[in-house]
Design a protein around this motif. Sequence first.
Motif, PDB file in Angstrom:
ATOM      1  N   ARG A  32     -15.756  42.671 -30.460  1.00  0.00           N
ATOM      2  CA  ARG A  32     -14.752  43.400 -31.280  1.00  0.00           C
ATOM      3  C   ARG A  32     -13.541  42.958 -31.189  1.00  0.00           C
ATOM      4  NH1 ARG A  32     -14.508  49.852 -31.527  1.00  0.00           N
ATOM      5  NH2 ARG A  32     -13.331  49.284 -29.891  1.00  0.00           N
ATOM      6  N   SER A  33     -13.283  42.384 -29.862  1.00  0.00           N
ATOM      7  CA  SER A  33     -11.858  41.847 -29.646  1.00  0.00           C
ATOM      8  C   SER A  33     -11.989  40.612 -30.101  1.00  0.00           C
ATOM      9  CB  SER A  33     -11.452  42.170 -28.198  1.00  0.00           C
ATOM     10  OG  SER A  33     -12.406  41.505 -27.219  1.00  0.00           O
ATOM     11  N   LYS A  34     -12.769  39.736 -30.473  1.00  0.00           N
ATOM     12  CA  LYS A  34     -13.004  38.499 -30.652  1.00  0.00           C
ATOM     13  C   LYS A  34     -13.063  37.619 -29.378  1.00  0.00           C
ATOM     14  CE  LYS A  34     -12.933  39.042 -35.165  1.00  0.00           C
ATOM     15  NZ  LYS A  34     -14.073  39.544 -36.057  1.00  0.00           N
ATOM     16  N   GLU A  35     -13.084  38.380 -28.163  1.00  0.00           N
ATOM     17  CA  GLU A  35     -13.286  37.443 -26.961  1.00  0.00           C
ATOM     18  C   GLU A  35     -14.464  36.570 -26.918  1.00  0.00           C
ATOM     19  OE1 GLU A  35     -13.493  38.689 -22.304  1.00  0.00           O
ATOM     20  OE2 GLU A  35     -12.263  39.998 -23.527  1.00  0.00           O
ATOM     21  N   ARG A  36     -15.514  37.150 -27.647  1.00  0.00           N
ATOM     22  CA  ARG A  36     -16.825  36.479 -27.549  1.00  0.00           C
ATOM     23  C   ARG A  36     -17.133  36.604 -28.972  1.00  0.00           C
ATOM     24  NH1 ARG A  36     -20.377  36.676 -23.698  1.00  0.00           N
ATOM     25  NH2 ARG A  36     -21.570  35.251 -24.869  1.00  0.00           N
ATOM     26  N   LEU A  37     -17.688  35.372 -29.517  1.00  0.00           N
ATOM     27  CA  LEU A  37     -18.362  35.203 -30.786  1.00  0.00           C
ATOM     28  C   LEU A  37     -19.881  35.814 -30.851  1.00  0.00           C
ATOM     29  CD1 LEU A  37     -17.499  31.653 -31.517  1.00  0.00           C
ATOM     30  CD2 LEU A  37     -16.242  33.863 -32.366  1.00  0.00           C
ATOM     31  N   VAL A  38     -20.254  36.405 -31.897  1.00  0.00           N
ATOM     32  CA  VAL A  38     -21.525  36.710 -32.057  1.00  0.00           C
ATOM     33  C   VAL A  38     -22.579  35.464 -32.366  1.00  0.00           C
ATOM     34  CG1 VAL A  38     -23.114  38.013 -33.484  1.00  0.00           C
ATOM     35  CG2 VAL A  38     -20.760  38.883 -33.234  1.00  0.00           C
ATOM     36  N   THR A  39     -23.271  35.451 -31.297  1.00  0.00           N
ATOM     37  CA  THR A  39     -24.179  34.307 -31.596  1.00  0.00           C
ATOM     38  C   THR A  39     -25.725  34.829 -31.378  1.00  0.00           C
ATOM     39  OG1 THR A  39     -24.635  33.913 -28.795  1.00  0.00           O
ATOM     40  CG2 THR A  39     -22.999  32.769 -29.964  1.00  0.00           C
ATOM     41  N   PRO A  40     -26.840  34.003 -31.692  1.00  0.00           N
ATOM     42  CA  PRO A  40     -28.099  34.494 -31.927  1.00  0.00           C
ATOM     43  C   PRO A  40     -28.498  34.868 -30.563  1.00  0.00           C
ATOM     44  CG  PRO A  40     -27.847  32.513 -33.016  1.00  0.00           C
ATOM     45  CD  PRO A  40     -26.714  32.478 -32.477  1.00  0.00           C
ATOM     46  N   GLY A  41     -27.920  34.218 -29.327  1.00  0.00           N
ATOM     47  CA  GLY A  41     -28.412  34.575 -27.967  1.00  0.00           C
ATOM     48  C   GLY A  41     -27.765  35.967 -27.538  1.00  0.00           C
ATOM     49  N   VAL A  42     -26.375  36.280 -28.044  1.00  0.00           N
ATOM     50  CA  VAL A  42     -25.894  37.541 -27.605  1.00  0.00           C
ATOM     51  C   VAL A  42     -26.718  38.659 -28.440  1.00  0.00           C
ATOM     52  CG1 VAL A  42     -23.748  38.992 -27.969  1.00  0.00           C
ATOM     53  CG2 VAL A  42     -23.694  36.847 -27.036  1.00  0.00           C
ATOM     54  N   VAL A  43     -26.926  38.426 -29.575  1.00  0.00           N
ATOM     55  CA  VAL A  43     -27.864  39.323 -30.322  1.00  0.00           C
ATOM     56  C   VAL A  43     -29.234  39.462 -29.611  1.00  0.00           C
ATOM     57  CG1 VAL A  43     -29.168  39.922 -32.623  1.00  0.00           C
ATOM     58  CG2 VAL A  43     -26.557  38.958 -32.549  1.00  0.00           C
ATOM     59  N   ASP A  44     -29.848  38.470 -29.359  1.00  0.00           N
ATOM     60  CA  ASP A  44     -31.026  38.802 -28.650  1.00  0.00           C
ATOM     61  C   ASP A  44     -30.906  39.591 -27.403  1.00  0.00           C
ATOM     62  OD1 ASP A  44     -32.471  37.187 -30.542  1.00  0.00           O
ATOM     63  OD2 ASP A  44     -32.378  35.136 -29.268  1.00  0.00           O
ATOM     64  N   VAL A  45     -30.152  39.404 -26.640  1.00  0.00           N
ATOM     65  CA  VAL A  45     -29.849  40.339 -25.300  1.00  0.00           C
ATOM     66  C   VAL A  45     -29.470  41.803 -25.879  1.00  0.00           C
ATOM     67  CG1 VAL A  45     -28.168  40.656 -23.438  1.00  0.00           C
ATOM     68  CG2 VAL A  45     -28.834  38.302 -23.896  1.00  0.00           C
ATOM     69  N   LEU A  46     -28.660  41.869 -26.794  1.00  0.00           N
ATOM     70  CA  LEU A  46     -28.603  43.381 -27.201  1.00  0.00           C
ATOM     71  C   LEU A  46     -29.923  44.001 -27.699  1.00  0.00           C
ATOM     72  CD1 LEU A  46     -25.008  42.928 -28.887  1.00  0.00           C
ATOM     73  CD2 LEU A  46     -25.504  44.267 -26.616  1.00  0.00           C
ATOM     74  N   LEU A  47     -30.455  43.017 -28.619  1.00  0.00           N
ATOM     75  CA  LEU A  47     -31.889  43.727 -28.958  1.00  0.00           C
ATOM     76  C   LEU A  47     -32.645  43.807 -27.981  1.00  0.00           C
ATOM     77  CD1 LEU A  47     -32.539  41.517 -32.289  1.00  0.00           C
ATOM     78  CD2 LEU A  47     -32.458  43.829 -32.445  1.00  0.00           C
ATOM     79  N   ALA A  48     -32.763  43.066 -27.033  1.00  0.00           N
ATOM     80  CA  ALA A  48     -33.690  43.453 -25.929  1.00  0.00           C
ATOM     81  C   ALA A  48     -33.557  44.555 -25.248  1.00  0.00           C
ATOM     82  CB  ALA A  48     -33.813  42.172 -24.736  1.00  0.00           C
ATOM     83  N   ALA A  49     -32.022  44.830 -25.109  1.00  0.00           N
ATOM     84  CA  ALA A  49     -31.634  46.137 -24.297  1.00  0.00           C
ATOM     85  C   ALA A  49     -32.140  47.298 -25.065  1.00  0.00           C
ATOM     86  CB  ALA A  49     -30.210  45.951 -24.023  1.00  0.00           C
ATOM     87  N   THR A  50     -31.763  47.273 -26.303  1.00  0.00           N
ATOM     88  CA  THR A  50     -32.204  48.207 -27.335  1.00  0.00           C
ATOM     89  C   THR A  50     -33.686  48.628 -27.249  1.00  0.00           C
ATOM     90  OG1 THR A  50     -30.496  47.682 -28.894  1.00  0.00           O
ATOM     91  CG2 THR A  50     -32.155  48.842 -29.646  1.00  0.00           C
ATOM     92  N   ASP A  51     -34.580  47.428 -27.342  1.00  0.00           N
ATOM     93  CA  ASP A  51     -36.108  47.706 -27.008  1.00  0.00           C
ATOM     94  C   ASP A  51     -36.461  48.209 -25.641  1.00  0.00           C
ATOM     95  OD1 ASP A  51     -36.550  46.398 -29.590  1.00  0.00           O
ATOM     96  OD2 ASP A  51     -36.955  44.691 -28.935  1.00  0.00           O
ATOM     97  N   GLY A  52     -35.587  47.780 -24.666  1.00  0.00           N
ATOM     98  CA  GLY A  52     -35.910  48.321 -23.498  1.00  0.00           C
ATOM     99  C   GLY A  52     -35.415  49.924 -23.324  1.00  0.00           C
TER     100      GLY A  52
ATOM    101  N   SER B 118     -30.777  53.019 -35.391  1.00  0.00           N
ATOM    102  CA  SER B 118     -29.538  52.521 -36.179  1.00  0.00           C
ATOM    103  C   SER B 118     -29.007  51.107 -35.422  1.00  0.00           C
ATOM    104  CB  SER B 118     -28.344  53.279 -35.979  1.00  0.00           C
ATOM    105  OG  SER B 118     -27.185  52.821 -36.634  1.00  0.00           O
ATOM    106  N   LEU B 119     -29.093  51.064 -34.078  1.00  0.00           N
ATOM    107  CA  LEU B 119     -28.742  49.878 -33.354  1.00  0.00           C
ATOM    108  C   LEU B 119     -29.524  48.599 -33.851  1.00  0.00           C
ATOM    109  CD1 LEU B 119     -28.113  51.134 -29.798  1.00  0.00           C
ATOM    110  CD2 LEU B 119     -26.549  49.558 -30.982  1.00  0.00           C
ATOM    111  N   SER B 120     -31.016  48.960 -33.921  1.00  0.00           N
ATOM    112  CA  SER B 120     -31.799  47.837 -34.202  1.00  0.00           C
ATOM    113  C   SER B 120     -31.424  47.361 -35.622  1.00  0.00           C
ATOM    114  CB  SER B 120     -33.114  48.142 -34.003  1.00  0.00           C
ATOM    115  OG  SER B 120     -33.770  48.603 -33.018  1.00  0.00           O
ATOM    116  N   ARG B 121     -31.221  48.199 -36.797  1.00  0.00           N
ATOM    117  CA  ARG B 121     -31.046  47.958 -37.878  1.00  0.00           C
ATOM    118  C   ARG B 121     -29.750  46.841 -37.813  1.00  0.00           C
ATOM    119  NH1 ARG B 121     -32.272  52.856 -39.142  1.00  0.00           N
ATOM    120  NH2 ARG B 121     -29.996  53.303 -39.483  1.00  0.00           N
TER     121      ARG B 121
END
Length: 150
Positions: free
Chosen positions: A79-99, A24-27
Amino acid sequence: MIPAGHEEQFRAMFAQEADQRLASLSRHLLALEEASGDDELIASVFRDAHNLKGVAAVVGLDDVARVAHAMEDLLERLRSKERLVTPGVVDVLLAATDGLVVMIPAVLAGEDQSAAAEALEHRIRLVVEHPEAAPAPAAEAPAGPAGAAP
């Protein structure tokens, strides 16, 4: 706390739950790359990380819980809009999921994954604490002459 004598049963249940949460996280993360401002999608990703963290903690998989907690912290900033969703942020989260996809079976098999967990957690926390640390997508990386040293 797991009742004595039921550890294997609970870990097997965790493995099933983790497979579902990681898929689900990956999708959701791949969808988030396309729809970066989708609050509902961000909330779904957050819930998956939060639930994974909680279930891992219950069965005593502290390294998995640490990584999921770091992901949760980054997602809370989205979620709190303190940070924007960027390709780099998504890449880090995807790498953590893959890890985690690699780490969880190893941990369940009794292998020490503390170094892998530490590396993933560090990479996520770096992006949490230093937004500029998120890697730029490959397409935006400056192209230099072939074979040139940086």
